[in-house]
Design a protein around this motif. Structure first.
Motif, PDB file in Angstrom:
ATOM      1  N   ARG A  19       0.691  -1.225  -0.243  1.00 36.85           N
ATOM      2  CA  ARG A  19      -0.113   0.070   0.077  1.00 36.85           C
ATOM      3  C   ARG A  19       0.939   0.960  -0.072  1.00 36.85           C
ATOM      4  NH1 ARG A  19      -3.817  -2.813   3.616  1.00 36.85           N
ATOM      5  NH2 ARG A  19      -5.813  -3.906   2.055  1.00 36.85           N
ATOM      6  N   MET A  20       1.876   1.820   0.718  1.00 35.32           N
ATOM      7  CA  MET A  20       2.708   2.816   0.567  1.00 35.32           C
ATOM      8  C   MET A  20       2.996   2.803  -0.989  1.00 35.32           C
ATOM      9  SD  MET A  20       5.290   2.429   4.247  1.00 35.32           S
ATOM     10  CE  MET A  20       6.238   4.006   3.753  1.00 35.32           C
ATOM     11  N   ILE A  21       4.240   1.804  -1.014  1.00 30.64           N
ATOM     12  CA  ILE A  21       4.455   1.887  -2.444  1.00 30.64           C
ATOM     13  C   ILE A  21       3.752   2.214  -3.366  1.00 30.64           C
ATOM     14  CG2 ILE A  21       5.666   0.614  -4.146  1.00 30.64           C
ATOM     15  CD1 ILE A  21       7.130  -1.470  -2.391  1.00 30.64           C
ATOM     16  N   LEU A  22       2.788   1.406  -3.714  1.00 33.07           N
ATOM     17  CA  LEU A  22       1.083   1.856  -4.400  1.00 33.07           C
ATOM     18  C   LEU A  22       0.981   3.389  -4.324  1.00 33.07           C
ATOM     19  CD1 LEU A  22       0.682  -2.284  -5.842  1.00 33.07           C
ATOM     20  CD2 LEU A  22       2.067  -0.184  -6.834  1.00 33.07           C
ATOM     21  N   ALA A  23       0.879   3.864  -3.674  1.00 31.15           N
ATOM     22  CA  ALA A  23      -0.610   4.964  -2.981  1.00 31.15           C
ATOM     23  C   ALA A  23      -0.357   5.694  -3.898  1.00 31.15           C
ATOM     24  CB  ALA A  23       0.460   5.768  -1.298  1.00 31.15           C
ATOM     25  N   ASP A  24       0.496   6.504  -4.736  1.00 30.36           N
ATOM     26  CA  ASP A  24       0.450   7.269  -5.678  1.00 30.36           C
ATOM     27  C   ASP A  24      -0.185   6.819  -6.444  1.00 30.36           C
ATOM     28  OD1 ASP A  24       2.622   5.288  -6.727  1.00 30.36           O
ATOM     29  OD2 ASP A  24       3.902   7.217  -6.359  1.00 30.36           O
ATOM     30  N   LEU A  25      -0.563   5.359  -7.738  1.00 33.62           N
ATOM     31  CA  LEU A  25      -0.919   5.094  -8.451  1.00 33.62           C
ATOM     32  C   LEU A  25      -2.380   5.678  -8.239  1.00 33.62           C
ATOM     33  CD1 LEU A  25      -0.363   0.843  -9.242  1.00 33.62           C
ATOM     34  CD2 LEU A  25      -0.751   3.151 -10.547  1.00 33.62           C
ATOM     35  N   GLY A  26      -2.789   5.747  -7.421  1.00 31.10           N
ATOM     36  CA  GLY A  26      -4.865   6.617  -7.328  1.00 31.10           C
ATOM     37  C   GLY A  26      -5.821   5.126  -7.393  1.00 31.10           C
ATOM     38  N   TYR A  27      -5.397   3.552  -6.718  1.00 27.85           N
ATOM     39  CA  TYR A  27      -5.766   2.901  -6.377  1.00 27.85           C
ATOM     40  C   TYR A  27      -6.367   3.195  -5.721  1.00 27.85           C
ATOM     41  CZ  TYR A  27      -6.046   1.133 -12.143  1.00 27.85           C
ATOM     42  OH  TYR A  27      -5.538   1.388 -13.184  1.00 27.85           O
ATOM     43  N   GLU A  28      -7.251   2.038  -5.354  1.00 29.16           N
ATOM     44  CA  GLU A  28      -7.491   1.266  -3.868  1.00 29.16           C
ATOM     45  C   GLU A  28      -6.818   0.088  -4.059  1.00 29.16           C
ATOM     46  OE1 GLU A  28     -11.126   0.272  -0.494  1.00 29.16           O
ATOM     47  OE2 GLU A  28     -11.905   0.364  -3.189  1.00 29.16           O
ATOM     48  N   ILE A  29      -5.879  -0.484  -3.047  1.00 29.65           N
ATOM     49  CA  ILE A  29      -5.352  -1.991  -2.598  1.00 29.65           C
ATOM     50  C   ILE A  29      -6.143  -2.649  -1.544  1.00 29.65           C
ATOM     51  CG2 ILE A  29      -3.383  -2.696  -3.275  1.00 29.65           C
ATOM     52  CD1 ILE A  29      -3.401  -0.837  -4.963  1.00 29.65           C
ATOM     53  N   LEU A  30      -6.340  -3.435  -2.010  1.00 29.24           N
ATOM     54  CA  LEU A  30      -7.431  -4.268  -1.089  1.00 29.24           C
ATOM     55  C   LEU A  30      -6.939  -5.840  -1.500  1.00 29.24           C
ATOM     56  CD1 LEU A  30     -11.301  -4.205  -3.784  1.00 29.24           C
ATOM     57  CD2 LEU A  30     -10.459  -3.185  -1.240  1.00 29.24           C
ATOM     58  N   SER A  31      -6.316  -6.288   0.053  1.00 33.25           N
ATOM     59  CA  SER A  31      -6.542  -8.257  -0.003  1.00 33.25           C
ATOM     60  C   SER A  31      -7.129  -9.112   0.227  1.00 33.25           C
ATOM     61  CB  SER A  31      -5.077  -7.704   1.492  1.00 33.25           C
ATOM     62  OG  SER A  31      -6.268  -8.222   2.841  1.00 33.25           O
ATOM     63  N   LEU A  32      -6.322 -10.320   0.107  1.00 31.28           N
ATOM     64  CA  LEU A  32      -7.338 -11.186  -0.381  1.00 31.28           C
ATOM     65  C   LEU A  32      -8.529 -11.010   0.913  1.00 31.28           C
ATOM     66  CD1 LEU A  32      -5.321 -13.983  -1.077  1.00 31.28           C
ATOM     67  CD2 LEU A  32      -6.546 -12.752  -2.878  1.00 31.28           C
ATOM     68  N   LYS A  33      -8.238 -10.563   1.653  1.00 27.13           N
ATOM     69  CA  LYS A  33      -8.774 -10.735   3.684  1.00 27.13           C
ATOM     70  C   LYS A  33     -10.589  -9.318   3.072  1.00 27.13           C
ATOM     71  CE  LYS A  33      -6.424 -11.915   7.431  1.00 27.13           C
ATOM     72  NZ  LYS A  33      -4.992 -11.384   7.752  1.00 27.13           N
ATOM     73  N   ASP A  34     -10.024  -8.708   2.325  1.00 24.95           N
ATOM     74  CA  ASP A  34     -11.031  -7.333   1.931  1.00 24.95           C
ATOM     75  C   ASP A  34     -11.121  -8.275   0.940  1.00 24.95           C
ATOM     76  OD1 ASP A  34      -9.182  -5.509   4.088  1.00 24.95           O
ATOM     77  OD2 ASP A  34      -7.659  -4.810   2.251  1.00 24.95           O
ATOM     78  N   ILE A  35     -11.064  -8.806   0.301  1.00 23.25           N
ATOM     79  CA  ILE A  35     -12.522  -9.431  -0.516  1.00 23.25           C
ATOM     80  C   ILE A  35     -13.201 -10.708  -0.118  1.00 23.25           C
ATOM     81  CG2 ILE A  35     -11.505  -7.425  -2.171  1.00 23.25           C
ATOM     82  CD1 ILE A  35     -10.855 -10.674  -3.534  1.00 23.25           C
ATOM     83  N   GLY A  36     -12.790 -11.056   1.330  1.00 23.40           N
ATOM     84  CA  GLY A  36     -13.214 -12.123   2.253  1.00 23.40           C
ATOM     85  C   GLY A  36     -13.326 -13.138   0.935  1.00 23.40           C
ATOM     86  N   TYR A  37     -12.225 -13.367   0.375  1.00 20.95           N
ATOM     87  CA  TYR A  37     -11.057 -14.989  -0.660  1.00 20.95           C
ATOM     88  C   TYR A  37     -10.041 -15.860  -0.554  1.00 20.95           C
ATOM     89  CZ  TYR A  37      -9.442 -17.208  -4.939  1.00 20.95           C
ATOM     90  OH  TYR A  37      -9.152 -18.062  -6.149  1.00 20.95           O
ATOM     91  N   ASP A  38     -10.462 -17.067   0.314  1.00 25.86           N
ATOM     92  CA  ASP A  38     -10.182 -18.108   1.567  1.00 25.86           C
ATOM     93  C   ASP A  38      -9.358 -18.994   0.383  1.00 25.86           C
ATOM     94  OD1 ASP A  38     -12.504 -18.639   1.211  1.00 25.86           O
ATOM     95  OD2 ASP A  38     -12.676 -18.800   3.316  1.00 25.86           O
ATOM     96  N   LYS A  39     -10.397 -19.610  -0.535  1.00 25.92           N
ATOM     97  CA  LYS A  39     -10.024 -20.383  -1.399  1.00 25.92           C
ATOM     98  C   LYS A  39      -8.251 -20.840  -1.537  1.00 25.92           C
ATOM     99  CE  LYS A  39     -13.669 -20.044  -4.010  1.00 25.92           C
ATOM    100  NZ  LYS A  39     -13.210 -19.218  -5.654  1.00 25.92           N
ATOM    101  N   GLU A  40      -7.597 -21.829  -0.996  1.00 26.11           N
ATOM    102  CA  GLU A  40      -6.184 -22.099  -1.516  1.00 26.11           C
ATOM    103  C   GLU A  40      -6.298 -22.542  -3.207  1.00 26.11           C
ATOM    104  OE1 GLU A  40      -2.756 -25.102  -0.463  1.00 26.11           O
ATOM    105  OE2 GLU A  40      -4.969 -25.909   0.450  1.00 26.11           O
ATOM    106  N   ILE A  41      -4.753 -21.824  -3.588  1.00 26.36           N
ATOM    107  CA  ILE A  41      -4.204 -21.418  -4.857  1.00 26.36           C
ATOM    108  C   ILE A  41      -2.970 -22.699  -4.544  1.00 26.36           C
ATOM    109  CG2 ILE A  41      -3.435 -20.611  -6.818  1.00 26.36           C
ATOM    110  CD1 ILE A  41      -4.945 -17.772  -5.621  1.00 26.36           C
ATOM    111  N   ILE A  42      -3.016 -22.848  -5.879  1.00 29.53           N
ATOM    112  CA  ILE A  42      -1.755 -24.210  -5.786  1.00 29.53           C
ATOM    113  C   ILE A  42      -0.981 -23.823  -6.624  1.00 29.53           C
ATOM    114  CG2 ILE A  42      -0.666 -26.300  -6.439  1.00 29.53           C
ATOM    115  CD1 ILE A  42      -3.029 -26.353  -3.930  1.00 29.53           C
ATOM    116  N   GLU A  43       0.683 -23.569  -6.186  1.00 33.65           N
ATOM    117  CA  GLU A  43       1.295 -22.359  -7.199  1.00 33.65           C
ATOM    118  C   GLU A  43       2.186 -23.853  -6.681  1.00 33.65           C
ATOM    119  OE1 GLU A  43       2.706 -19.740  -4.359  1.00 33.65           O
ATOM    120  OE2 GLU A  43       0.734 -19.459  -3.648  1.00 33.65           O
TER     121      GLU A  43
END
Length: 196
Positions: A19-43
């Protein structure tokens, strides 16, 4: 186009940096917690870039939004570049970083200073709703210290020494760290591509 970017992590320490680094992009930066995403992604990629793309594409396909994801890790030359892409899962998913850090220090107990070289690597992937993707990479070179030091970082930060500051990445303040870190460099490069 929505002025939101989802950053594919639930790690609060990482989100603070992002969020600090992208602050000046003008976008709201959301985490997976913020959007309620909790599925496991296999990397199961073989590189940092492949793993970051897997995460970004998976969520972008489901959400139809711009998604950024990172895959980062520590490469210790004395340990044949381990833990590398397995940094988060090194010694087991639920093993604390205190234990992981001590394990690495123990592995290097006979290593001379010049043999203790290491780097943090970060790949950032961006997936757009139209299927377009971008990747950037950042690295920071340093060496493995002899003990954990500092309170500001997370993960392997307390054992990663930055020669030009003669301290660990955990002893840098967040602003300093973001300027020189692998994630900071990769995000700055991505920021330029997104705003181009």
């Amino acid at each position: 186009m929505s002025k939101r970017i989802i950053f594919a992590t639930g790690n609060e320490g990482k989100m603070k940096e992002v969020r600090m680094i992208l602050a000046d992009l003008g976008y709201e930066i959301l985490s997976l917690k913020d959007i309620g995403y909790d599925k496991e992604i296999i990397e199961d990629g073989k590189t940092f870039e492949e793993n970051a793309l897997i995460k970004a594409r998976t969520i972008a396909n489901e959400r139809n939004e711009i998604v950024l994801a990172d895959d980062s890790g520590l490469e210790v030359d004395y340990m044949d570049k381990q833990p590398g892409i397995y940094s988060a899962r090194f010694l087991g998913e639920d093993t604390s970083y205190r234990i992981k850090n001590q394990y690495i220090i123990d592995q290097l107990k006979d290593a001379k200073l010049e043999e203790r070289t290491a780097r943090f690597v970060c790949a950032i992937a961006c997936a757009f709703p139209d299927g377009k993707t971008l990747t950037t990479r950042g690295t920071i070179e340093g060496y493995i210290g002899y003990e954990e030091r500092g309170e500001n970082g997370f993960g392997y930060d307390p054992i990663f020494m930055v020669p030009e500051f003669n301290c660990t990445t955990s002893e840098l303040d967040l602003e300093q760290k973001n300027k020189i870190s692998h994630r900071g460099k990769a995000l700055e490069a991505m920021k330029k591509l997104i705003s181009a």
